[in-house]
Design an enzyme around this catalytic site. Structure first.
Site, PDB file in Angstrom:
ATOM      1  CE  LYS A 190       1.421  13.076 -25.112  1.00  0.00           C
ATOM      2  NZ  LYS A 190       1.368  12.890 -23.695  1.00  0.00           N
TER       3      LYS A 190
HETATM    4  C1  LIG Z   1       1.649  14.560 -23.143  1.00  0.00           C
HETATM    5  C2  LIG Z   1       0.644  15.199 -22.298  1.00  0.00           C
HETATM    6  C3  LIG Z   1       0.482  16.598 -22.272  1.00  0.00           C
HETATM    7  C4  LIG Z   1       1.433  17.534 -22.952  1.00  0.00           C
HETATM    8  O1  LIG Z   1       1.463  17.400 -24.335  1.00  0.00           O
HETATM    9  P1  LIG Z   1       2.579  18.195 -25.169  1.00  0.00           P
HETATM   10  O2  LIG Z   1       2.108  18.086 -26.584  1.00  0.00           O
HETATM   11  O3  LIG Z   1       3.879  17.467 -24.955  1.00  0.00           O
HETATM   12  O4  LIG Z   1       2.622  19.580 -24.697  1.00  0.00           O
HETATM   13  C5  LIG Z   1      -0.546  17.121 -21.522  1.00  0.00           C
HETATM   14  N1  LIG Z   1      -1.396  16.336 -20.825  1.00  0.00           N
HETATM   15  C6  LIG Z   1      -1.266  14.993 -20.825  1.00  0.00           C
HETATM   16  C7  LIG Z   1      -2.244  14.171 -20.043  1.00  0.00           C
HETATM   17  C8  LIG Z   1      -0.231  14.380 -21.548  1.00  0.00           C
HETATM   18  O5  LIG Z   1      -0.107  13.052 -21.504  1.00  0.00           O
END
Ligand SMILES: *Cc1c(COP(=O)(O)O)cnc(C)c1O
Length: 388
Positions: A190
């Site tokens: 992210k």
């Molecule tokens: C990355 C992601 C998650 C999970 O996030 P984490 O911090 O890795 O648990 C959940 N939903 C979406 C849409 C994502 O892209």
């Protein structure tokens, strides 16, 4: 091969940006004597809330744990149904199942890759309790329409904003202000990263209070409060809780990263615009669509292939990889994975299935050089000729 553009080394699909400031911030915490959920976490929460324009921010260990607590805060339990897209990272649907409820997949708008508001009402049953809206790869979903439907049917709305830090919906940052809450991710894929980490924002004070307890075993008094007290305090545990805490090491990194947000966003948006401009001459590529209500943070730059290129997507990705360019298939379709596999979904989710088959995420990261981007575009053009 003559005329083939080459490039030294691999072009990764993504790469986190961290500098000396993050290193110093972590060292400072290591030497401070307080490592988990302490002052840095409090400060990160305050600054994050301020940044997105939320009343309350609650830091947790990931967006997945944020979503799980979100489901608990929404009162989701055994036998309930929650509407959500299948076209999302699988953690979206998993968070519903953690509470014993059932995800009911709704098809997407093929242009935005987000929930199609026109398909939501058909999926509502007497068991439907909530809608889990995803702002996929940073593109805000049609929130106003979805909130209206939810209000009409007395449903709770939760936002999976894992990818949407800094994304704008009608000129406001995504912040969970109009829904029950929003959940963000700080995973290295992210834009803002703390290694692992998540944040929940809400304007509901009671929900915020409960989330603060749930993330630390539902303890009535925090470690920090007990540490700072001159009187012995005995805590109680008034419901089933979890250890979903963020560490001060992570929060210290997050605080530095928050200061970089405007630079991150500017860079990604300009690289995205440059991609769109350079790819415009390739007829079998559809660039991302941005509705007038939204401004994406371009956490990912995802294109759709059309015609023959679409049916040969994986070969195209392989050819790019052989040239040193790492790409990813677009967003996954959760209904095709073992926990959700059910033949009946495929016929109900045609736009989801097509998007899952025909899209590619191209390399995009803060440090990306223009020559790297040019190399990607030219390679796509050449590889496309090879496939034709
Ligand atoms: C990355 C992601 C998650 C999970 O996030 P984490 O911090 O890795 O648990 C959940 N939903 C979406 C849409 C994502 O892209």
């Amino acid at each position: 091969m003559s005329g083939t553009i080459t490039h030294k080394g691999m072009v990764p699909v993504a790469r986190p940006f961290v500098g000396k400031e993050e290193e110093h911030a972590v060292l400072e915490v290591l030497r401070s004597g307080w490592l988990s959920q302490g002052k840095r976490v409090e400060e990160f929460e305050r600054r994050f809330a301020q940044y997105v324009g939320a009343d309350h921010a609650i830091a947790v260990s990931s967006c997945t744990t944020a979503l799980h607590l979100g489901m608990i805060a929404a009162g989701i339990s055994q036998g309930d149904e929650v509407l959500c897209p299948s076209l999302s990272f699988i953690a979206t649907a998993n968070s519903i199942v953690y509470q014993g409820a059932r995800p009911v997949f709704v098809d997407i708008d093929p242009r935005t890759y987000n929930l199609d508001p026109n398909r939501i009402e058909d999926a509502i049953t007497p068991r439907t309790k909530a809608i889990l809206v995803v702002h996929q790869i940073g593109m805000p979903a049609a929130l106003t329409e979805i909130l209206e439907i939810a209000q009409r049917h007395n449903l709770i709305v939760i936002e999976d904003a894992a990818c949407a830090i800094g994304s704008e919906y009608r000129s406001n940052l995504i912040n969970g202000r109009n829904s029950l809450l929003a959940c963000f991710s700080f995973h290295p894929r992210k834009i803002l990263t703390t290694g692992e980490g998540g944040m929940i924002t809400t304007s509901n004070q009671d929900v915020a209070r409960r989330l603060r307890r749930l993330r630390q075993h539902a303890m009535s008094i925090s470690d920090m409060a007990r540490h700072g007290s001159r009187e012995v305090m005995i805590e109680t545990y008034d419901e089933l809780g979890y250890n979903y805490r963020m560490t001060d090491l992570q929060a210290a990194v997050g605080l530095v990263q928050l200061d970089r947000m405007s630079e991150f966003l500017e860079r990604r948006r300009s690289l995205a615009a440059r991609y769109t401009e350079k790819l415009a001459g390739i007829p079998w590529i559809v660039a991302p669509f941005q509705p007038t209500y939204a401004r994406s943070n371009f956490q990912s730059y995802m294109v759709r292939l059309t015609g023959d290129a679409a049916s040969r997507r994986d070969a195209l990705m392989q050819s790019l990889l052989e040239r040193g360019i790492s790409t990813r298939r677009g967003i996954m379709a959760s209904h095709r994975e073992a926990p959700y596999r059910d033949a009946s979904w495929d016929s109900q989710l045609p736009a989801t299935s097509a998007a899952a088959d025909e899209c590619i995420v191209l390399p995009l990261f803060h440090q990306m050089a223009q020559e790297e981007q040019d190399f990607v575009v030219e390679s796509i053009r050449e590889v496309g000729h090879g496939l034709a």
